[in-house]
Design a protein around this motif. Structure first.
Motif: not given
Length: 288
Positions: A11-12, A149, A196
């Protein structure tokens, strides 16, 4: 040759670090069981780090939901520990040590053949008189870019409204990229990581009463390892001189170097930069 199943798609990162807010035992058990069941089915190692909950109660709740907690624990796929025995084991809570600990934990989980690591942490300790607890918001703001991340880690932070003040819950839970459970709103100043790019989003009003939140945000910006870091102020209504000085000081002290890029600066910040141009040396206001 037998076909080897591909590992499940990760999953992100923005969806893997969640705050979970609840106010009764039924909600607690619902989120607990959904998290653990999902991790066991994916071949991940699952850890529960308790603070006020007895470890045996966690295992009982899982068993009541039909989850073979004892079997998962026996094969090393599930463990229940306490905050006092993990990231609160030292003399103080240290965000740098805790972040290093997550890297080591994921490496250990991978070495044991697990496809990832899942962790639930109870967060009530952050509101108690624990040395270093005032750095918890800084820690939460750093986790997205420094831990989630780069690593196959999923973490849910449990906030029990029965144990914590509403303002505390709203600020800390709002610092997560994702949220589950009871609604979170009402904080005078909200800070969250950008998903982002390296940096933070600040929303609301940064005045005297929100000094601790601004200080935590500044510390997170200072320690971000990326060379270019952004501060998005599109939802910020007000910023006072002391808050600007705190942010500018952190930007000037960044070990990674590079100016702090500020987007959507509110009129109050632009007026302050006209009055105190020395603050602007470490800030790059890109749409001023």
């Amino acid at each position: 040759m037998p076909t080897v199943a591909a590992p499940p798609e990760r999953e992100p990162a923005a969806g893997r670090h969640s705050s979970v807010v609840f106010a009764d035992d039924r909600e607690w058990a619902h989120h607990l069981c959904a998290f653990v069941r999902g991790g066991l089915e994916r071949g991940e190692q699952v850890r529960y780090v308790a603070d006020t909950t007895e470890p045996g109660r966690v295992l009982s709740a899982l068993a009541d939901a039909g989850i073979d907690a004892q079997g998962a624990a026996a094969r090393g796929q599930l463990s229940v520990s306490t905050a006092a025995g993990t990231y609160l084991a030292g003399a103080r809570f240290d965000p740098d040590a805790a972040i290093e600990g997550w890297h080591a934990a994921v490496e250990s989980s991978s070495a044991r053949g697990h496809r990832g690591l899942r962790v639930i942490g109870e967060m009530a300790w952050g509101a108690r008189d624990i040395i270093g607890a005032d750095r918890l918001l800084e820690y939460e703001l750093r986790l997205h870019h420094e831990v989630f991340e780069p690593l196959p880690l999923t973490g849910w932070c449990f906030y029990d409204r029965r144990l914590l003040p509403d303002e505390y819950v709203n600020v800390l839970a709002g610092a997560h990229p994702a949220h589950r459970g009871d609604p979170v709103d009402g904080a005078a100043l909200q800070v969250a990581p950008l998903t982002d790019r390296p940096g933070l989003l600040m929303a609301g009003s940064a005045g005297y009463d929100m000094r601790a939140v601004v200080t935590a945000a500044a510390a997170a910006l200072k320690d971000t390892p990326a060379e270019r870091v952004e501060l998005n102020l599109s939802a910020l209504r007000h910023l006072d001189a002391a808050s600007l000085a705190t942010l500018a000081g952190a930007a000037a002290d960044r070990p990674a170097g590079g100016a702090l890029r500020v987007r959507h600066a509110p009129p109050s910040l632009r007026r302050l930069l006209d009055l105190f141009p020395e603050f602007g040396s470490a800030l790059e206001v890109v749409d001023r």
